[in-house]
Every structure is written in structure tokens, then in C-alpha cells.
Design a protein around this motif. Sequence first.
Motif, mmCIF file in Angstrom:
data_model
loop_
_atom_site.group_PDB
_atom_site.id
_atom_site.type_symbol
_atom_site.label_atom_id
_atom_site.label_comp_id
_atom_site.label_asym_id
_atom_site.label_seq_id
_atom_site.Cartn_x
_atom_site.Cartn_y
_atom_site.Cartn_z
ATOM 1 N N VAL A 1 10.547 -9.047 -0.345
ATOM 2 C CA VAL A 1 11.603 -10.065 -1.130
ATOM 3 C C VAL A 1 12.803 -9.092 -1.482
ATOM 4 C CG1 VAL A 1 12.036 -11.622 -2.790
ATOM 5 C CG2 VAL A 1 9.741 -11.510 -1.515
ATOM 6 N N ASN A 2 12.414 -7.774 -2.015
ATOM 7 C CA ASN A 2 13.435 -6.885 -2.457
ATOM 8 C C ASN A 2 14.365 -6.362 -1.171
ATOM 9 O OD1 ASN A 2 12.100 -7.126 -4.868
ATOM 10 N ND2 ASN A 2 11.783 -4.700 -5.136
ATOM 11 N N ALA A 3 13.533 -6.010 0.084
ATOM 12 C CA ALA A 3 14.355 -5.659 1.232
ATOM 13 C C ALA A 3 15.338 -6.610 1.420
ATOM 14 C CB ALA A 3 13.421 -5.600 2.250
ATOM 15 N N TYR A 4 15.019 -7.994 1.232
ATOM 16 C CA TYR A 4 16.218 -9.162 1.581
ATOM 17 C C TYR A 4 17.375 -8.697 0.764
ATOM 18 C CZ TYR A 4 13.532 -11.584 5.318
ATOM 19 O OH TYR A 4 12.824 -11.845 6.652
ATOM 20 N N GLU B 1 16.903 0.358 8.801
ATOM 21 C CA GLU B 1 15.674 0.627 8.331
ATOM 22 C C GLU B 1 15.000 -0.659 7.595
ATOM 23 O OE1 GLU B 1 13.443 3.234 8.482
ATOM 24 O OE2 GLU B 1 14.987 4.013 9.964
ATOM 25 N N ILE B 2 15.906 -1.270 6.947
ATOM 26 C CA ILE B 2 15.429 -2.620 6.517
ATOM 27 C C ILE B 2 14.972 -3.634 7.290
ATOM 28 C CG2 ILE B 2 16.233 -4.725 5.210
ATOM 29 C CD1 ILE B 2 17.951 -3.026 3.498
ATOM 30 N N TYR B 3 15.680 -3.815 8.556
ATOM 31 C CA TYR B 3 15.018 -4.730 9.736
ATOM 32 C C TYR B 3 13.870 -4.260 10.234
ATOM 33 C CZ TYR B 3 19.341 -7.813 9.658
ATOM 34 O OH TYR B 3 20.239 -8.614 9.517
ATOM 35 N N SER B 4 13.696 -3.074 10.304
ATOM 36 C CA SER B 4 12.263 -2.371 10.933
ATOM 37 C C SER B 4 11.185 -2.691 9.782
ATOM 38 C CB SER B 4 12.466 -0.854 11.102
ATOM 39 O OG SER B 4 13.346 -0.732 12.150
ATOM 40 N N PHE B 5 11.638 -2.474 8.451
ATOM 41 C CA PHE B 5 10.554 -2.622 7.491
ATOM 42 C C PHE B 5 10.107 -4.078 7.469
ATOM 43 C CE2 PHE B 5 9.542 -4.002 3.173
ATOM 44 C CZ PHE B 5 8.685 -2.812 2.698
ATOM 45 N N LEU B 6 11.136 -4.986 7.631
ATOM 46 C CA LEU B 6 10.654 -6.645 7.792
ATOM 47 C C LEU B 6 10.107 -7.132 8.733
ATOM 48 C CD1 LEU B 6 14.117 -7.930 6.164
ATOM 49 C CD2 LEU B 6 12.054 -7.902 4.981
ATOM 50 N N GLU B 7 10.174 -6.238 9.774
ATOM 51 C CA GLU B 7 9.207 -6.585 11.115
ATOM 52 C C GLU B 7 8.243 -5.972 10.684
ATOM 53 O OE1 GLU B 7 10.131 -6.320 16.207
ATOM 54 O OE2 GLU B 7 11.112 -5.081 14.738
ATOM 55 N N ASP C 1 0.850 -1.254 -0.115
ATOM 56 C CA ASP C 1 -0.154 0.165 0.099
ATOM 57 C C ASP C 1 0.898 1.213 -0.069
ATOM 58 O OD1 ASP C 1 1.014 0.314 2.464
ATOM 59 O OD2 ASP C 1 -0.898 -0.533 3.556
ATOM 60 N N LYS C 2 0.336 2.458 0.261
ATOM 61 C CA LYS C 2 1.091 3.722 0.016
ATOM 62 C C LYS C 2 1.985 3.687 1.185
ATOM 63 C CE LYS C 2 0.296 8.429 0.199
ATOM 64 N NZ LYS C 2 -0.477 9.854 -0.304
ATOM 65 N N VAL C 3 1.562 3.407 2.239
ATOM 66 C CA VAL C 3 2.530 3.431 3.400
ATOM 67 C C VAL C 3 3.733 2.696 3.286
ATOM 68 C CG1 VAL C 3 2.696 3.337 6.034
ATOM 69 C CG2 VAL C 3 0.711 4.329 4.869
ATOM 70 N N GLU C 4 3.525 1.637 2.977
ATOM 71 C CA GLU C 4 4.620 0.322 2.659
ATOM 72 C C GLU C 4 5.563 0.970 1.551
ATOM 73 O OE1 GLU C 4 5.276 -4.315 1.785
ATOM 74 O OE2 GLU C 4 3.456 -3.199 2.076
ATOM 75 N N TYR D 1 6.629 -5.370 7.936
ATOM 76 C CA TYR D 1 6.111 -6.287 6.516
ATOM 77 C C TYR D 1 6.846 -7.433 6.471
ATOM 78 C CZ TYR D 1 4.377 -1.161 6.337
ATOM 79 O OH TYR D 1 3.927 -0.102 6.477
ATOM 80 N N PRO D 2 6.557 -8.513 6.954
ATOM 81 C CA PRO D 2 7.528 -9.655 6.871
ATOM 82 C C PRO D 2 7.093 -10.357 5.457
ATOM 83 C CG PRO D 2 5.606 -10.212 8.447
ATOM 84 C CD PRO D 2 5.492 -8.602 7.872
ATOM 85 N N GLU D 3 6.151 -10.288 5.070
ATOM 86 C CA GLU D 3 5.647 -10.967 3.736
ATOM 87 C C GLU D 3 5.247 -9.976 2.786
ATOM 88 O OE1 GLU D 3 6.636 -13.994 2.922
ATOM 89 O OE2 GLU D 3 6.935 -14.787 4.938
#
Length: 263
Positions: free
Chosen positions: A179-182, A164-170, A138-141, A172-174
Motif C-alpha cells: 500500500v505504501n508503494a502505491y 523498482e516500485i512496479y517490480s516490488f508490486l509484482e 519479512d526481512k527480504v521485503e 508483493y502485490p498485497e
Amino acid sequence: MRNLLAAGLILTMAGTIPAIAQDEGDAPLVSGNDAGPPGGSSGGELFFMVEDLRAEVEHLRGQIEETSHQLQRLRKQARERYIDLDERLVDLDSRLSELEESSEGSSSSDKISDSGNSSDSDEKKDGSGEPASYRQPDKVEREAYASIQYLIQEEQDYEAAIDEIYSFLEEYPEGDLSVNAYYWLGELYLSQGKYEQAQQAFTIVTSRHASHRKAPDALFKRAVAHDRADNTEQARKVLDQLEERYPESKASALGREYRNEMG
């Protein structure tokens, strides 16, 4: 006689005038000596106000330092949780690789039978079927992911980007951007020479999201991470997997060039 009395009166009055004038002239001096210094009380109040403000600033500074320390501790704990998960996934991927190697000696008829019995989801898992659909952000993600890209490409603040990536994955885990973040996590670790962490991040993409568009690139970068860690044999094995799974991908072409440079 009358003239003498008048002259005496005039002389008497002339003697008293300077005394009166002197008394009148001294009056302002007495008044001036009795007055205190102006503004003494206001200066004292200002001093105490400054001291109070200084004490309040020190208190706020202490609170900011404590909050910053707590935030760093929480980020460290989150990172440790993900690293532990990454290590488990790497171990799982190693076991899967061993199983794949052990099954290479099976006959082609067995392979056909296995593929006939496998479900469509299984085909997508090994990358041979149609690309799997992922949850769209969504827009926020998207804004959160864009801030990560800004830290990487514009600010080049890789440590902040990793946090920030770890916070993002926490959060939005899926999802497609997860996947891009990983993948970007692996890229950042690779650029820092942290090859084991890079392999872990790329392995999550190749093992859990084999049908994603980033999977071929992640597999290629896994080989690069192994090679830079002086594990050339394992790097070649990963390049073999890349050629087998994604022979038509750009990453596979890069893998062939990279293998030639390895010698």
C-alpha cells in the motif's frame, strides 16, 4: 748462407700473420650478419592474442546490450500491465463515486438500517471501523522497500524508483508495504506532472485500502492531482470525501487549508 735463409723465413712468416689476423677478425662480422632479429616470433604471437581479446570484448559487449534491451522490454510490459489495472480501478472508483452521490438523498433511517446490516469488514472498507490488519513484511521485503526509499530520498532517481516500485508490486502485490508503494508511486507521478497516472495510483490506495493509514493522505493527494490538472470541480468533490471519511485526520486539516487557497 744460413743467416740469409733465416732472414727469408722470418720475412715469410711476417707476411702471413696479418692475413691470419684479418681472417680471425672477420669471423665475428660474418656471424653477426647471419643472425636474425631477436623476438620476431614472440611479437607476432602477442599481436594475435590482442586481436582475440578484442574480438571477445566486442562479443561480450553485444551480449550485454541485448540483455539490457530485454530487461527494458520486460519492465515496459510489467508497467503496461499495472497501468491497465490502474485504469480499470479508476473506472471502478468513478462508478462507486456516482453510486455514493446518488444515495445521498436517502433517509437517515435507511442509512441506519444499512449500517446495521453491514458486516465489520464493510465498515473497514469505507474507513469507519477499526484499521484492517495487513500482512507484515519479512526481512527480504523490507530490504526491497528500503532500496526504493533510497532511490527516492537519497539518489532522487525517480524513474529508477518507479521501475523498482512496479517490480516490488509484482513480487508483493498485497501487504502493508505494498500500500505504501502505491502511495509513493502516486507521489512520484505527481512530482513529474503526470497527473492521470498519479490519480490512478492514489485511487488504488483509497479504493482498495480505505482503512490503511495512507488512505487519508492518498485521498488528499488525489484532490491535488485533480486541481493541478485544472479539474477544480473534481478536486473539491474529493476534498469533500476526505472531510466526510476522515474528519479527524491530518490530511483532512490539510484539505481544508488547500480548499481555502483554491478560493
